[in-house]
Design an enzyme around this catalytic site. Structure first.
Site, mmCIF file in Angstrom:
data_model
loop_
_atom_site.group_PDB
_atom_site.id
_atom_site.type_symbol
_atom_site.label_atom_id
_atom_site.label_comp_id
_atom_site.label_asym_id
_atom_site.label_seq_id
_atom_site.Cartn_x
_atom_site.Cartn_y
_atom_site.Cartn_z
ATOM 1 N N HIS A 179 -7.648 -0.744 -7.493
ATOM 2 C CA HIS A 179 -6.519 -1.502 -6.932
ATOM 3 C C HIS A 179 -6.196 -2.690 -7.822
ATOM 4 O O HIS A 179 -5.784 -3.741 -7.330
ATOM 5 C CB HIS A 179 -6.865 -2.019 -5.535
ATOM 6 C CG HIS A 179 -6.485 -1.079 -4.447
ATOM 7 N ND1 HIS A 179 -5.260 -1.133 -3.816
ATOM 8 C CD2 HIS A 179 -7.147 -0.049 -3.882
ATOM 9 C CE1 HIS A 179 -5.202 -0.170 -2.910
ATOM 10 N NE2 HIS A 179 -6.341 0.506 -2.921
ATOM 11 N N SER A 227 0.818 -1.219 0.000
ATOM 12 C CA SER A 227 0.000 0.000 0.000
ATOM 13 C C SER A 227 0.849 1.267 0.000
ATOM 14 O O SER A 227 1.683 1.449 0.881
ATOM 15 C CB SER A 227 -0.864 0.073 1.264
ATOM 16 O OG SER A 227 -1.566 -1.107 1.459
ATOM 17 N N ALA A 248 2.735 -1.884 4.403
ATOM 18 C CA ALA A 248 2.487 -0.848 5.409
ATOM 19 C C ALA A 248 2.034 -1.585 6.666
ATOM 20 O O ALA A 248 1.353 -2.608 6.584
ATOM 21 C CB ALA A 248 1.406 0.098 4.924
ATOM 22 N N ASN A 296 1.686 3.999 11.229
ATOM 23 C CA ASN A 296 0.980 4.499 12.423
ATOM 24 C C ASN A 296 1.486 3.691 13.610
ATOM 25 O O ASN A 296 1.950 2.564 13.426
ATOM 26 C CB ASN A 296 -0.542 4.331 12.263
ATOM 27 C CG ASN A 296 -0.915 2.908 11.904
ATOM 28 O OD1 ASN A 296 -0.753 2.473 10.754
ATOM 29 N ND2 ASN A 296 -1.365 2.158 12.890
ATOM 30 N N HIS A 325 -5.029 -9.749 -0.798
ATOM 31 C CA HIS A 325 -5.077 -9.900 0.668
ATOM 32 C C HIS A 325 -6.140 -10.923 1.065
ATOM 33 O O HIS A 325 -7.186 -11.033 0.432
ATOM 34 C CB HIS A 325 -5.444 -8.563 1.338
ATOM 35 C CG HIS A 325 -4.490 -7.453 1.054
ATOM 36 N ND1 HIS A 325 -4.617 -6.635 -0.043
ATOM 37 C CD2 HIS A 325 -3.390 -7.018 1.726
ATOM 38 C CE1 HIS A 325 -3.643 -5.745 -0.042
ATOM 39 N NE2 HIS A 325 -2.879 -5.953 1.023
ATOM 40 N N HIS A 371 -7.274 4.538 7.194
ATOM 41 C CA HIS A 371 -6.648 4.023 5.975
ATOM 42 C C HIS A 371 -5.971 5.156 5.208
ATOM 43 O O HIS A 371 -4.884 4.982 4.645
ATOM 44 C CB HIS A 371 -7.693 3.324 5.099
ATOM 45 C CG HIS A 371 -7.120 2.738 3.850
ATOM 46 N ND1 HIS A 371 -6.129 1.780 3.860
ATOM 47 C CD2 HIS A 371 -7.372 2.992 2.539
ATOM 48 C CE1 HIS A 371 -5.811 1.463 2.612
ATOM 49 N NE2 HIS A 371 -6.548 2.183 1.802
ATOM 50 N N MET A 416 -1.558 -6.896 7.565
ATOM 51 C CA MET A 416 -2.547 -7.847 7.038
ATOM 52 C C MET A 416 -2.044 -8.550 5.781
ATOM 53 O O MET A 416 -2.846 -8.964 4.935
ATOM 54 C CB MET A 416 -3.858 -7.105 6.736
ATOM 55 C CG MET A 416 -4.382 -6.280 7.904
ATOM 56 S SD MET A 416 -5.811 -5.286 7.411
ATOM 57 C CE MET A 416 -5.961 -4.201 8.866
ATOM 58 N N SER A 417 -0.728 -8.695 5.648
ATOM 59 C CA SER A 417 -0.199 -9.287 4.407
ATOM 60 C C SER A 417 1.150 -9.939 4.663
ATOM 61 O O SER A 417 1.514 -10.216 5.800
ATOM 62 C CB SER A 417 -0.045 -8.183 3.349
ATOM 63 O OG SER A 417 1.000 -7.302 3.701
ATOM 64 N N TYR A 460 -8.084 -10.633 3.581
ATOM 65 C CA TYR A 460 -9.326 -9.969 4.011
ATOM 66 C C TYR A 460 -10.256 -9.654 2.838
ATOM 67 O O TYR A 460 -11.440 -9.403 3.032
ATOM 68 C CB TYR A 460 -9.034 -8.690 4.821
ATOM 69 C CG TYR A 460 -8.312 -7.584 4.084
ATOM 70 C CD1 TYR A 460 -8.955 -6.796 3.135
ATOM 71 C CD2 TYR A 460 -6.983 -7.315 4.346
ATOM 72 C CE1 TYR A 460 -8.297 -5.790 2.457
ATOM 73 C CE2 TYR A 460 -6.307 -6.301 3.687
ATOM 74 C CZ TYR A 460 -6.962 -5.542 2.746
ATOM 75 O OH TYR A 460 -6.293 -4.561 2.079
ATOM 76 N N GLU A 461 -9.712 -9.679 1.615
ATOM 77 C CA GLU A 461 -10.572 -9.430 0.457
ATOM 78 C C GLU A 461 -11.453 -10.645 0.156
ATOM 79 O O GLU A 461 -12.373 -10.550 -0.641
ATOM 80 C CB GLU A 461 -9.716 -9.105 -0.774
ATOM 81 C CG GLU A 461 -8.954 -7.791 -0.644
ATOM 82 C CD GLU A 461 -8.034 -7.561 -1.830
ATOM 83 O OE1 GLU A 461 -8.539 -7.223 -2.912
ATOM 84 O OE2 GLU A 461 -6.807 -7.730 -1.684
HETATM 85 N N1 HPA Z 1 -2.781 -2.590 11.673
HETATM 86 C C1 HPA Z 1 -2.853 -3.495 10.671
HETATM 87 N N2 HPA Z 1 -2.449 -3.229 9.433
HETATM 88 C C2 HPA Z 1 -1.951 -2.005 9.185
HETATM 89 C C3 HPA Z 1 -1.876 -1.025 10.180
HETATM 90 C C4 HPA Z 1 -2.310 -1.333 11.486
HETATM 91 O O1 HPA Z 1 -2.260 -0.508 12.411
HETATM 92 N N3 HPA Z 1 -1.328 0.084 9.595
HETATM 93 C C5 HPA Z 1 -1.103 -0.234 8.300
HETATM 94 N N4 HPA Z 1 -1.464 -1.494 8.050
#
Ligand code: HPA
Length: 281
Positions: free
Chosen positions: A62, A31, A114, A236, A84, A251, A212-213, A86-87
């Site tokens: 995407h 991402s 990310a 973050n 992913h 996001h 998540m990847s 989650y998709e």
């Molecule tokens: N958690 C999960 N996946 C992420 C995060 C997070 O805080 N930031 C970017 N991808």
């Protein structure tokens, strides 16, 4: 796998009969980290949707594409965008492109993503070299019958994240003046971000960053005998309960911070590609 790889080779030959597709390194850009794909020289870009058996993308805007060409003197196959869990894809679908890149001949896979920091020393924008991972997705891409031609039934994941490549990256980062962290990446299924209790748990469990990847792709790459290297952009940081700086994750913030850190990440990866990888540090 072989049909997808054959299609990609045929597409390259169709463009120029002399062109051979022999990528040495695969790169997966996460991402906000896609711009490196624009720097590939003599690029051949194939939208995922055109490649036989590739998962069909569900997320508008995407779509993703595979970019073949040269970067820093190495033949590369760059995945601009990934699939992913989650998709709704199975982990076999999520990791199918890694199998195809292996069939095209790559020897090493570079993964980027990310993530959210659970190490309270981290700050947004940090780049973290992945030293190890914890798979908390609750599934494994190798579940099910094993094809021994692809790899062993019970692959070892000791030093799954190539120590020599990480050492190369540390040297490159120091030379370029790019600060880097190093740590453990935890994969969860998403798509929810973590609760404060989950963050506390992940920190206690030994995690530094959560996302998540990446872990499914790393597992399949190790199964296939590929060298694996990864960098996580910490977009973050999940501060402990009661910390005055604590706030929600969005996001948009993830994408914005990854975009800002992207140029350092591109410089770092170019430096790694330029380096000699043989000296097993
Ligand atoms: N958690 C999960 N996946 C992420 C995060 C997070 O805080 N930031 C970017 N991808």
């Amino acid at each position: 796998m072989n049909e997808a790889a054959g299609f990609i080779k045929g597409r390259a030959r169709g463009e120029s009969p002399a062109r051979s597709v022999e990528p040495e390194v695969g790169l997966v850009l996460g991402s906000g980290l896609g711009p490196l794909a624009e720097e590939v020289e003599n690029p051949l870009a194939i939208p995922y949707g055109e490649i036989p058996h590739f998962p069909v993308s569900t997320v508008a805007g995407h779509a993703g594409r595979l970019v073949l060409g040269r970067l820093e003197g190495r033949q590369v196959a760059v995945m601009q965008g990934r699939f992913h869990y989650y998709e709704g894809y199975s982990l076999a679908e999520v990791t199918f492109p890694v199998r195809v890149l292996k069939a095209l001949g790559i020897k090493a896979l570079i993964l980027t993503n990310a993530s959210g920091g659970v190490n309270p020393d981290f700050i947004p924008g940090d780049l973290m070299l992945i030293r190890d991972h914890i798979n908390l997705i609750g599934d494994n891409p190798l579940r099910g019958p094993n094809d021994p031609d692809l790899g062993p039934r019970f692959p070892d994941l000791f030093e799954a994240w190539d120590p020599a490549l990480r050492a190369v990256a540390r040297r490159v980062a120091e030379r370029l003046g790019i600060p880097v962290r190093e740590g453990v990446y935890v994969a969860l299924s998403g798509p929810t971000y973590e609760t404060p209790a989950e963050v506390a748990f992940l920190r206690t469990a030994g995690g530094d960053a959560v996302g998540m990847s990446t872990v499914p792709e790393a597992i399949v790459a190790r199964h296939a005998g590929l060298r694996v290297f990864g960098v996580s952009c910490v977009t973050n940081v999940h501060l402990p309960s009661g910390h005055p700086g604590r706030k929600e994750v969005s996001h948009q913030e993830v994408i914005d911070v990854a975009n800002r850190a992207g140029s350092d990440l591109s410089r770092l990866l170019r430096g790694v590609l330029r380096s000699d990888w043989e000296g097993r540090a």
